[in-house]
Scaffold this motif. Structure first.
Motif, PDB file in Angstrom:
ATOM      1  N   LYS A   1      47.957 -19.678  34.783  1.00  0.00           N
ATOM      2  CA  LYS A   1      46.126 -19.660  35.756  1.00  0.00           C
ATOM      3  C   LYS A   1      45.436 -19.184  34.550  1.00  0.00           C
ATOM      4  CE  LYS A   1      47.717 -18.434  40.381  1.00  0.00           C
ATOM      5  NZ  LYS A   1      46.984 -17.051  41.470  1.00  0.00           N
TER       6      LYS A   1
ATOM      7  N   ARG B   1      46.148 -27.942  31.555  1.00  0.00           N
ATOM      8  CA  ARG B   1      45.700 -27.148  32.861  1.00  0.00           C
ATOM      9  C   ARG B   1      45.418 -27.575  33.493  1.00  0.00           C
ATOM     10  NH1 ARG B   1      48.896 -24.718  30.441  1.00  0.00           N
ATOM     11  NH2 ARG B   1      49.042 -22.697  30.662  1.00  0.00           N
TER      12      ARG B   1
ATOM     13  N   GLU C   1      44.245 -28.270  38.811  1.00  0.00           N
ATOM     14  CA  GLU C   1      44.876 -27.105  39.521  1.00  0.00           C
ATOM     15  C   GLU C   1      44.790 -28.584  40.969  1.00  0.00           C
ATOM     16  OE1 GLU C   1      43.777 -23.718  42.413  1.00  0.00           O
ATOM     17  OE2 GLU C   1      44.129 -24.256  40.260  1.00  0.00           O
TER      18      GLU C   1
ATOM     19  N   HIS D   1      50.171 -25.772  40.273  1.00  0.00           N
ATOM     20  CA  HIS D   1      49.804 -26.327  38.942  1.00  0.00           C
ATOM     21  C   HIS D   1      50.565 -26.637  38.235  1.00  0.00           C
ATOM     22  CE1 HIS D   1      46.983 -22.577  39.531  1.00  0.00           C
ATOM     23  NE2 HIS D   1      47.143 -22.692  40.880  1.00  0.00           N
TER      24      HIS D   1
END
Length: 455
Positions: free
Chosen positions: A290, A304, A306, A441
């Protein structure tokens, strides 16, 4: 003009062509021949129902091993398969041949092209030979490019790594790609060794070659990476997320289907930086993925990301596909076709790899608990997840509230898959919130990192 941006070759005299042929045969380096399955424009299928072939110079057609004749750039040939027979027809509608044998197209001085097929935004043309071979599906066939490894790599390297990365990086990519094709983990089809998409490694043919990447291939000609005098299994991807994963935690054994499989000392979990903490608790995994720590690939748009799915999306996708995927042997207990699993109550991570990659995921329903193993991802909603290297755009069948497309090259199949197969290097890090929707994720993949290639 079907040739589009492919320049037509200037006519050569017969004597000059013979001289050039002799020079090529005497001096050109020879390398192993490989067979590459060619997919449709969106890589949705490797089964073809009809195709039109052309060439940028004179070419020959073979009925099995028997030559049919020599054709020119004006000769554009359509092929269909009807009742197990290949029927070749020219632009005038004349039948050239009707045969059950594989058909081969070969040009000594030009490329073989497939009309209407685009790769990297340009017309797809190929070195080597193009073969039309029968397959198990009625009235369909495979298209196979048989080509020398060193020529094949010219169409791989600039499509797996941006040429702007420079010669040094491209030489590392050349060696990794050479290993990959010479020692693939699995043979994808009896008719070919690898395919031209991210299901193997991206191969877009001769029209996407670049001078600098060709130089990298030439400078590393014949060079491979070995471990114990065996070719290494060179798994690689564009983005690692900060941690690579050990081979045994990612792949099942090809023959026995055992998972975890046997380890490979050169493919072990490793963080980008030694100061990264071990991801040995759920809290540490969640905190790491995260956040956005300094990493080798931190500037990648895929480092990254989401996306949210509703509980109903997950429910529908699991129910629709769990029976078919049970046949792989990696879902316990197996679900029979037509069997209802009940309302999903929870998705529970039971085991992770050293990178935090899910190795075992439990789907808890009102009726039963199902255990998924061997790198299974979540059962993603139909047509909602698509991996490509081109422009991303929603598919017509995508639900109105779901507009998502990932552009990640990491060895997953490039189709709009309902559920990805178990033996691919893919798993999701799952952090359910207190309420739906679930949060998915970044994927953590078993990779062969180029920046660690020489270490």
């Amino acid at each position: 003009n079907v040739l589009g941006d492919i320049p037509m070759a200037s006519p050569l005299s017969a004597d000059l062509k013979e001289q050039i042929t002799n020079i090529i045969e005497q001096n050109a380096p020879k390398s192993k021949l490989i067979r590459v399955g060619i997919g449709t424009n969106n890589f949705s299928s490797y089964f073809w129902q009809d195709v039109t072939i052309y060439a940028t110079d004179d070419y020959e057609i073979f009925d099995g091993e028997i030559p049919i004749g020599v054709f020119t750039t004006d000769d554009i040939i359509n092929i269909k398969r009807i009742n197990k027979n290949f029927i070749l027809i020219n632009e005038n509608g004349d039948e050239i041949i009707n045969t059950q044998n594989p058909i081969t197209f070969s040009s000594k001085f030009g490329f073989i092209g497939i009309k209407g097929l685009k790769r990297g935004g340009v017309n797809a043309v190929y070195r080597g030979e193009i073969e039309i071979v029968p397959c198990v599906k009625e009235n369909q066939f495979h298209i196979v490019n048989e080509i020398e490894v060193e020529q094949y790599l010219k169409g791989v390297v600039p499509n797996e790594m941006p040429v702007r990365f420079g010669l040094e990086a491209l030489t590392a990519q050349s060696v990794a790609a050479r290993n990959y094709v010479l020692s693939p983990r699995i043979k994808l089809n009896p008719n070919y060794d690898v395919v031209d998409s991210v299901a193997s490694q991206v191969y877009f043919g001769a029209n996407t070659e670049k001078e600098l990447s060709n130089q990298a291939v030439k400078e590393t000609q014949g060079i491979v990476a070995l471990y114990g005098w065996d070719l290494i299994l060179a798994q690689y991807s564009s983005t690692a997320g900060g941690w690579s994963e050990s081979f045994e935690n990612t792949f099942s054994d090809v023959k026995t289907k055992a998972f975890p499989s046997e380890s490979k000392p050169y493919l072990i979990a490793k963080p980008d930086y030694d100061e990264f903490e071990a991801l040995d608790t759920e809290e540490k995994v969640a905190e790491f993925y995260k956040s956005k720590p300094k990493s080798f690939d931190e500037n990648s748009p895929y480092f990254r990301w989401e996306r949210e799915w509703s509980g109903q999306d997950i429910q529908d996708a699991v129910q629709a596909n769990i029976a078919a995927q049970s046949t792989t042997g990696f879902i316990t207990p197996a679900v029979e076709k037509g069997e209802t699993i009940g309302i999903i109550k929870a998705l529970n991570v039971k085991k992770r790899g050293l990178s935090g990659k899910i190795m075992e995921l439990e789907i808890e329903t009102e009726n039963q608990k199902y255990l998924l193993q061997s790198g299974h991802p979540l059962f993603l909603p139909k047509n909602h997840l698509h991996f490509s290297i081109g422009d991303c755009s929603p598919f017509p069948t995508v639900l109105p509230d779901f507009q998502f497309c990932q552009k990640i090259r990491f060895g997953s199949l490039p189709w709009n898959l309902i559920l990805l197969p178990p033996d691919l290097a893919l798993a999701y890090l799952l952090f359910p919130t207190e309420t739906n929707p679930l949060h998915i994720h970044p994927p953590v993949l078993q990779i062969f990192l180029l920046h660690k290639f020489r270490s």
